[in-house]
Design an enzyme around this catalytic site. Structure first.
Site, mmCIF file in Angstrom:
data_model
loop_
_atom_site.group_PDB
_atom_site.id
_atom_site.type_symbol
_atom_site.label_atom_id
_atom_site.label_comp_id
_atom_site.label_asym_id
_atom_site.label_seq_id
_atom_site.Cartn_x
_atom_site.Cartn_y
_atom_site.Cartn_z
ATOM 1 N N ASP A 75 0.841 -1.196 0.000
ATOM 2 C CA ASP A 75 0.000 0.000 0.000
ATOM 3 C C ASP A 75 0.873 1.241 0.000
ATOM 4 O O ASP A 75 2.015 1.218 0.476
ATOM 5 C CB ASP A 75 -0.889 -0.019 1.248
ATOM 6 C CG ASP A 75 -1.793 1.188 1.365
ATOM 7 O OD1 ASP A 75 -2.338 1.643 0.347
ATOM 8 O OD2 ASP A 75 -1.963 1.669 2.497
ATOM 9 N N ASP A 102 -0.427 4.924 0.823
ATOM 10 C CA ASP A 102 -0.773 5.883 1.879
ATOM 11 C C ASP A 102 -0.787 5.214 3.244
ATOM 12 O O ASP A 102 -1.503 4.240 3.455
ATOM 13 C CB ASP A 102 -2.143 6.505 1.595
ATOM 14 C CG ASP A 102 -2.202 7.140 0.218
ATOM 15 O OD1 ASP A 102 -1.180 7.690 -0.213
ATOM 16 O OD2 ASP A 102 -3.264 7.072 -0.423
ATOM 17 N N ASP A 115 -2.182 -0.813 5.827
ATOM 18 C CA ASP A 115 -2.528 -0.319 7.156
ATOM 19 C C ASP A 115 -4.019 -0.413 7.459
ATOM 20 O O ASP A 115 -4.457 -0.028 8.529
ATOM 21 C CB ASP A 115 -2.039 1.123 7.355
ATOM 22 C CG ASP A 115 -2.692 2.121 6.425
ATOM 23 O OD1 ASP A 115 -2.819 1.819 5.224
ATOM 24 O OD2 ASP A 115 -3.075 3.201 6.886
#
Length: 171
Positions: free
Chosen positions: A7, A9, A129
């Site tokens: 990922d 961000d 996240d």
């Protein structure tokens, strides 16, 4: 070679620093890191939707410490793809692409997947996240610690709190 999905961000790009920076400029509020633990980004930052739709937000985001060096090693040992749900914020598409070119020049355009839902992404390992992206993934999963997920049990996911920990698990 194993396919590693990473990922952008909150894992490569430090968006929480951006939220704090924009909130200070916008509202004069300086939140301590502990004040946002356990809250979603929307709960923690009142104008988060405005910030992520502001030109420059993604382009100017700081790089997570240690990520460039570890990513260079991972890129040699895995089939790496950077996957970002950029369609949620369509103005971010070009900024995310430019940001990745600037900070991770060793990644080719073919390794960048700017998409809508990550449910269509398949691989051997995913580092993200957000539980919403990891829970459906069929391979091994690593949960990158961020304030919004710190109070939650990682469950089947392996929690990592830094890029040094990512290296320890994957290299």
């Amino acid at each position: 070679m194993e396919r590693l999905i990473i990922d952008m961000d909150g894992v490569l790009a430090d968006v929480y620093s951006q939220f704090r920076k924009y909130e200070k400029a916008d509202l004069g509020i300086v939140q301590e890191a502990a004040a946002v633990v356990g809250k979603t980004e929307r709960e923690a930052f009142r104008n988060v939707r405005t910030y992520v739709n502001t030109p420059g937000f993604f382009l100017e985001a700081p790089v997570m410490p240690g990520s460039v060096e570890v990513m260079a090693h991972l890129n040699r040992q895995y089939e790496v793809y950077i996957v970002s749900s950029a369609m949620e914020f369509p103005l971010s598409l070009y900024e995310k692409y430019r940001w990745l070119q600037q900070h991770f020049p060793f990644l080719s355009w073919e390794q960048l997947v700017l998409c809508g839902s990550k449910k269509v992404v398949h691989g051997d390992i995913m580092l993200d996240d957000h539980f919403k992206n990891l829970d459906h993934f069929g391979g091994r999963t690593l949960l990158y610690s961020q304030p919004h997920n710190q109070m939650k049990d990682p469950g089947k996911h392996v929690r990592v709190a830094s890029w040094q920990e990512v290296a320890g698990v994957l290299l």
